[in-house]
Design a protein around this motif. Structure first.
Motif, mmCIF file in Angstrom:
data_model
loop_
_atom_site.group_PDB
_atom_site.id
_atom_site.type_symbol
_atom_site.label_atom_id
_atom_site.label_comp_id
_atom_site.label_asym_id
_atom_site.label_seq_id
_atom_site.Cartn_x
_atom_site.Cartn_y
_atom_site.Cartn_z
ATOM 1 N N LEU A 85 7.169 7.402 -49.013
ATOM 2 C CA LEU A 85 8.548 7.559 -48.822
ATOM 3 C C LEU A 85 8.978 6.612 -47.177
ATOM 4 C CD1 LEU A 85 8.324 11.795 -47.136
ATOM 5 C CD2 LEU A 85 9.631 10.602 -49.786
ATOM 6 N N THR A 86 9.594 5.996 -47.456
ATOM 7 C CA THR A 86 10.552 5.262 -46.488
ATOM 8 C C THR A 86 12.003 4.720 -46.299
ATOM 9 O OG1 THR A 86 10.285 2.491 -46.475
ATOM 10 C CG2 THR A 86 10.829 2.801 -48.465
ATOM 11 N N THR A 87 12.236 4.615 -45.191
ATOM 12 C CA THR A 87 13.499 4.506 -45.035
ATOM 13 C C THR A 87 14.586 2.806 -44.868
ATOM 14 O OG1 THR A 87 13.093 7.069 -44.485
ATOM 15 C CG2 THR A 87 16.131 5.394 -43.276
ATOM 16 N N GLN A 88 14.683 2.478 -45.402
ATOM 17 C CA GLN A 88 15.548 1.527 -44.698
ATOM 18 C C GLN A 88 17.005 1.378 -43.939
ATOM 19 O OE1 GLN A 88 14.086 -1.325 -44.698
ATOM 20 N NE2 GLN A 88 12.135 -0.559 -46.091
ATOM 21 N N SER A 89 17.586 0.661 -43.268
ATOM 22 C CA SER A 89 18.662 -0.248 -42.636
ATOM 23 C C SER A 89 18.874 -0.868 -42.881
ATOM 24 C CB SER A 89 18.789 0.290 -40.990
ATOM 25 O OG SER A 89 18.228 -0.640 -40.343
#
Length: 107
Positions: A26-30
């Protein structure tokens, strides 16, 4: 980490294996201000928003690498049936999940 086979297929030709379990990366980028300004301009004139595309490619690559790392921790030799899922969190964040089934080769 790239020695771990990751495939979207159910079978790996010539390999028998046991299923270990599900595995995720998983990853979350802004989005940053520069990307948002560029996206706003593209909204007016149309076309691909290359900074967002780059962000999604980087997110996908990070998710796959984390999937591989988690598979190694589980003792897996490969991941089969790998898929992606992505979605927005609020208005300025994007999450990407790589998931599949971790397997151990029968020797």
């Amino acid at each position: 980490m790239s020695e771990i086979i990751v495939t979207t297929t159910e079978k790996i030709p010539g390999q028998e294996y046991e299923i270990i379990g599900e595995v995720f990366g998983l990853t979350t980028q802004s989005k940053n201000v520069v990307r948002n300004i560029g996206a706003g301009l593209k909204n007016i004139v149309g076309g691909e928003i290359k900074d967002y595309t780059k962000m999604l490619v980087e997110s996908r690559d990070t998710a796959i690498e984390r999937l591989r790392q988690n598979a190694v921790k589980m003792g897996a030799d490969a991941v089969v049936m790998m898929r992606f899922d992505s979605g927005s969190i609020g208005t300025d964040m994007q999450s990407v999940a790589a998931y599949g089934t971790a397997v151990k080769f029968s020797h």
